[in-house]
Scaffold this motif. Structure first.
Motif, PDB file in Angstrom:
ATOM      1  N   LYS A 131       0.841  -1.209   0.000  1.00 41.06           N
ATOM      2  CA  LYS A 131       0.000   0.000   0.000  1.00 41.06           C
ATOM      3  C   LYS A 131       0.879   1.263   0.000  1.00 41.06           C
ATOM      4  O   LYS A 131       0.654   2.187  -0.782  1.00 41.06           O
TER       5      LYS A 131
ATOM      6  N   LEU B   3      -6.109  -7.547  -0.166  1.00 39.09           N
ATOM      7  CA  LEU B   3      -7.256  -6.998  -0.901  1.00 39.09           C
ATOM      8  C   LEU B   3      -7.584  -5.609  -0.354  1.00 39.09           C
ATOM      9  O   LEU B   3      -7.873  -4.679  -1.117  1.00 39.09           O
ATOM     10  N   GLY B   4      -7.505  -5.470   0.978  1.00 45.24           N
ATOM     11  CA  GLY B   4      -7.760  -4.171   1.610  1.00 45.24           C
ATOM     12  C   GLY B   4      -6.779  -3.123   1.115  1.00 45.24           C
ATOM     13  O   GLY B   4      -7.159  -1.968   0.851  1.00 45.24           O
TER      14      GLY B   4
ATOM     15  N   VAL C 171      -7.809  -2.073  -2.371  1.00 45.62           N
ATOM     16  CA  VAL C 171      -9.002  -1.217  -2.361  1.00 45.62           C
ATOM     17  C   VAL C 171      -8.618   0.195  -1.896  1.00 45.62           C
ATOM     18  O   VAL C 171      -9.078   1.194  -2.468  1.00 45.62           O
ATOM     19  N   ALA C 172      -7.755   0.267  -0.872  1.00 43.27           N
ATOM     20  CA  ALA C 172      -7.322   1.582  -0.366  1.00 43.27           C
ATOM     21  C   ALA C 172      -6.574   2.349  -1.461  1.00 43.27           C
ATOM     22  O   ALA C 172      -6.749   3.564  -1.620  1.00 43.27           O
TER      23      ALA C 172
ATOM     24  N   LEU D 270      -6.984   2.060  -4.699  1.00 44.58           N
ATOM     25  CA  LEU D 270      -7.959   2.508  -5.702  1.00 44.58           C
ATOM     26  C   LEU D 270      -8.750   3.710  -5.194  1.00 44.58           C
ATOM     27  O   LEU D 270      -8.992   4.670  -5.933  1.00 44.58           O
ATOM     28  N   LYS D 271      -9.109   3.654  -3.899  1.00 40.62           N
ATOM     29  CA  LYS D 271      -9.902   4.756  -3.332  1.00 40.62           C
ATOM     30  C   LYS D 271      -9.101   6.066  -3.348  1.00 40.62           C
ATOM     31  O   LYS D 271      -9.668   7.144  -3.489  1.00 40.62           O
TER      32      LYS D 271
ATOM     33  N   LEU E  54      -8.977   7.268  -7.350  1.00 34.61           N
ATOM     34  CA  LEU E  54     -10.181   7.702  -8.071  1.00 34.61           C
ATOM     35  C   LEU E  54     -10.435   9.215  -8.014  1.00 34.61           C
ATOM     36  O   LEU E  54     -10.741   9.816  -9.053  1.00 34.61           O
TER      37      LEU E  54
ATOM     38  N   ARG F 128     -17.747  -9.238  -5.160  1.00 30.20           N
ATOM     39  CA  ARG F 128     -18.082  -8.023  -5.939  1.00 30.20           C
ATOM     40  C   ARG F 128     -16.903  -7.069  -6.096  1.00 30.20           C
ATOM     41  O   ARG F 128     -17.084  -5.893  -6.450  1.00 30.20           O
ATOM     42  N   LEU F 129     -15.707  -7.503  -5.835  1.00 28.36           N
ATOM     43  CA  LEU F 129     -14.554  -6.636  -6.080  1.00 28.36           C
ATOM     44  C   LEU F 129     -14.396  -6.398  -7.578  1.00 28.36           C
ATOM     45  O   LEU F 129     -13.790  -5.423  -8.003  1.00 28.36           O
TER      46      LEU F 129
ATOM     47  N   LYS G 292     -16.688  -5.465  -9.375  1.00 27.45           N
ATOM     48  CA  LYS G 292     -17.480  -4.262  -9.686  1.00 27.45           C
ATOM     49  C   LYS G 292     -16.668  -2.996  -9.419  1.00 27.45           C
ATOM     50  O   LYS G 292     -16.940  -1.939  -9.956  1.00 27.45           O
ATOM     51  N   ILE G 293     -15.720  -3.128  -8.513  1.00 27.41           N
ATOM     52  CA  ILE G 293     -14.912  -1.974  -8.104  1.00 27.41           C
ATOM     53  C   ILE G 293     -13.704  -1.813  -9.019  1.00 27.41           C
ATOM     54  O   ILE G 293     -13.351  -0.716  -9.424  1.00 27.41           O
TER      55      ILE G 293
ATOM     56  N   MET H 188     -11.133  -6.145   6.541  1.00 27.46           N
ATOM     57  CA  MET H 188     -10.073  -6.650   5.650  1.00 27.46           C
ATOM     58  C   MET H 188      -8.711  -6.416   6.281  1.00 27.46           C
ATOM     59  O   MET H 188      -8.199  -5.310   6.303  1.00 27.46           O
TER      60      MET H 188
ATOM     61  N   ASP I 250      -9.487   4.247   4.890  1.00 32.05           N
ATOM     62  CA  ASP I 250      -8.904   3.182   4.074  1.00 32.05           C
ATOM     63  C   ASP I 250      -8.992   1.819   4.769  1.00 32.05           C
ATOM     64  O   ASP I 250      -8.179   0.938   4.548  1.00 32.05           O
TER      65      ASP I 250
ATOM     66  N   PHE J 156     -11.693  -1.300   5.272  1.00 32.37           N
ATOM     67  CA  PHE J 156     -12.923  -1.784   4.634  1.00 32.37           C
ATOM     68  C   PHE J 156     -13.401  -3.059   5.314  1.00 32.37           C
ATOM     69  O   PHE J 156     -12.607  -3.842   5.836  1.00 32.37           O
TER      70      PHE J 156
ATOM     71  N   GLY K 219     -20.122  -6.860  -0.038  1.00 32.68           N
ATOM     72  CA  GLY K 219     -18.813  -7.467  -0.315  1.00 32.68           C
ATOM     73  C   GLY K 219     -18.604  -8.815   0.361  1.00 32.68           C
ATOM     74  O   GLY K 219     -17.476  -9.292   0.466  1.00 32.68           O
TER      75      GLY K 219
ATOM     76  N   GLN L 146     -26.233 -14.823  -3.574  1.00 32.44           N
ATOM     77  CA  GLN L 146     -25.197 -13.791  -3.637  1.00 32.44           C
ATOM     78  C   GLN L 146     -25.811 -12.395  -3.585  1.00 32.44           C
ATOM     79  O   GLN L 146     -26.672 -12.058  -4.407  1.00 32.44           O
TER      80      GLN L 146
ATOM     81  N   GLY M 295     -24.192  -5.949  -2.947  1.00 34.74           N
ATOM     82  CA  GLY M 295     -23.568  -4.755  -2.373  1.00 34.74           C
ATOM     83  C   GLY M 295     -22.052  -4.844  -2.387  1.00 34.74           C
ATOM     84  O   GLY M 295     -21.487  -5.920  -2.219  1.00 34.74           O
ATOM     85  N   ILE M 296     -21.411  -3.696  -2.571  1.00 31.84           N
ATOM     86  CA  ILE M 296     -19.940  -3.679  -2.524  1.00 31.84           C
ATOM     87  C   ILE M 296     -19.483  -3.347  -1.101  1.00 31.84           C
ATOM     88  O   ILE M 296     -20.299  -3.028  -0.234  1.00 31.84           O
TER      89      ILE M 296
ATOM     90  N   PHE N   8     -16.733   2.045   0.607  1.00 34.58           N
ATOM     91  CA  PHE N   8     -15.904   2.309  -0.577  1.00 34.58           C
ATOM     92  C   PHE N   8     -16.481   3.460  -1.396  1.00 34.58           C
ATOM     93  O   PHE N   8     -15.758   4.351  -1.838  1.00 34.58           O
TER      94      PHE N   8
END
Lengths: 111, 376
Positions: free
Chosen positions: A30, A59-60, A63-64, A66-67, A70, A93-94, A96-97, B192, B243, B245, B266, B284, B287-288, B292
């Motif tokens: 990260k 994964l966290g 995601v951090a 990407l956040k 963006l 659903r990652l 989707k992100i 996470m 940050d 999640f 998620g 399933q 929602g994400i 986020f």
């Protein structure tokens, strides 16, 4: 953690050179990604070609990253995931992100 | 689990001798012929102990130790100096650099081994004492991210099991919120991350979840979609959780109309054992991850649960397996295992004992909540 960096025009390709992307590497990953963003990188591709397993800490970290990217109008594309990791992204659903592509060539067309 | 020792010496013969001694006594070793090699290894893994020679070309053992002491990540790794020189000044210089002890290269193997065994034992005991103290304080402050028991309902029974990873608190959290005789919420989340960091943040998420449910219910709103949307909004605007999640599975049981509603963020699919079917069914959510995105939709579904049927809420640790030394995430492997256990008539306790068998390689926190109908 071991990574390999390669610049392809305006895109920075980061290849994770680890079979397990886990807690012991997530914080460092990260920091490294945020450092690249602070240095001005906005178009990033991360390759999982050598990764067998990703844990939730890592994964966290993704995601951090990407956040952070963006709001700067940046883009992050993930490539070359094995079937298990890709399946995990779909299940949670990652997918989707993140933008997930099979190859570097198709990823480069995203920019 | 093998304790890992990083051995640093420019003398390959000495390294190999040490490696043979330690590996034949249950340790695993990583060898480095220079400080640079040792530091490259530390970038990939943190060992349980470092044993380093004093005298090495370019950077010596003292330089190495000084550099480690400057790093928050490495300064607390137990460190022993190895020396061929029984010079009091060298020894004192090493001990002044907070090395725990030193080993003279001429020391008999049995003594070296005892010294290392005793040191590792002492470090372990110190760690266990600290862990126990923190757990005691958390208990006194009622800081629990899993409840003491599940509520007793008229028409449903709830069982839950949680196993932390390497005996350290983790990011999985479970809660049951019984509103009245009719409505009970089941919560399963997973911050996470792992270990203490994830454990700490699980309380922030739990507080928000409890508040969101109570506030919505207070207004007569039992919609899981709306509860999750509001929850997502407040978490998204929380700077401390910026940050961090978490996934979330949320189930609402109606104990009078015998209905079960589910929504998730998620999370892994809800699994259901259905009588007469040859595999578990997956539900399933869409929602994400919580927090986020400011604008997120969370669909809600009603799930029919009849006699002889069972619902499973799971955290991601439940689908992580280690096969032939390689870790993998595989939902189907868990589904097949659960299905076979249930099909063969195993009780809930049997299922739990099988899933959390001490011989099963666990690679993360594992949580499962089992919901079924009470036979009348």
């Amino acid at each position: 953690m071991n990574i390999n960096k390669r610049k392809i025009k305006d895109v920075l390709l980061i290849t994770i050179e680890e079979s397990e992307a886990n807690l012991s590497k997530s914080e460092q990953f990260k920091e490294l990604m945020l450092q690249e963003i602070n240095l001005g990188e906005r178009q990033l591709i991360v390759s999982f070609a050598h990764v067998d397993y990703v844990d939730s800490s890592f994964l966290g970290a993704l995601v951090a990253t990407l956040k952070s990217l963006l709001p700067l109008n940046g883009k992050l594309v993930l490539i070359e995931m094995n079937a298990d990791i890709e399946n995990l992204f779909q299940l949670t659903r990652l997918d989707k992100i993140f933008t997930v592509k099979n190859t570097l060539e198709t990823a480069l067309t995203e920019f | 689990m093998n304790r890992k020792i990083l051995l640093v010496d420019d003398d390959i013969v000495q390294l190999k001798l040490f490696e043979r001694l330690l590996t034949s006594n249950g340790y695993s070793c990583k060898l480095a012929l220079s400080v640079d090699e040792a530091e490259a290894f530390l970038m990939t893994e943190v060992p349980d102990l470092i044993i380093s020679d004093y005298q090495m070309p370019i950077k010596n053992g003292f330089d190495f130790r000084k550099r480690l002491l400057e790093s928050d990540q490495f300064k607390n790794i137990p460190f022993l100096f190895l020396t061929a020189i029984n010079d009091e000044n060298y020894i004192q210089q090493g001990l002044d650099l907070k090395a725990i002890d030193y080993i003279s290269k001429g020391t008999p193997s049995a003594h070296i081994l005892s010294k290392i065994d005793n040191l590792m034992q002492s470090v372990r005991e110190h760690y266990e004492r600290s862990l126990s103290e923190i757990k005691g304080i958390a208990e006194k402050l009622h800081l629990r991210n899993t409840p003491k028991r599940a509520p007793l309902l008229k028409n449903f029974s709830i069982h839950y099991f949680n196993q932390s990873y390497q005996n350290q608190p983790g990011g999985d959290f479970i809660d049951f919120i019984q509103i009245n005789e009719r409505h009970t919420f089941i919560i399963l989340g997973d911050v996470m991350g792992k270990k203490w960091g994830a454990w700490f943040f699980s309380f922030s998420f739990l507080s928000y979840i409890r508040s969101a449910i109570r506030l919505c219910v207070y207004d007569g709103n039992f919609s899981l979609s709306e509860i999750l949307s509001k929850l997502n909004l407040v978490i998204h605007s929380d700077e401390i959780l910026g940050d961090i999640f978490s996934t979330l599975s949320i189930v609402l049981i109606d104990d009078i109309d015998l209905k079960v509603h589910y929504a998730g963020a998620g999370d892994l699919p809800l699994l259901k054992y259905e009588h007469g079917k040859n595999a578990l069914r997956s539900y399933q959510s869409d929602g994400i991850l919580l927090g986020f995105s400011e604008e997120s939709n969370f669909n809600e579904m009603e799930i029919e649960l009849n006699d002889n049927e069972e619902l499973y809420l799971i955290s991601d640790g439940m689908i992580d397996f280690e096969v032939n030394g390689v870790k993998k995430s595989d939902l189907n492997m868990l589904k097949e295992k659960l299905y076979k256990l249930k099909k063969s008539g195993k009780t809930t306790l049997d299922i739990k004992n099988n899933l959390f068998n001490k011989h099963t390689s666990q690679v993360d926190d594992c949580s499962i909540i089992i919901l079924n109908r009470v036979k009348r």
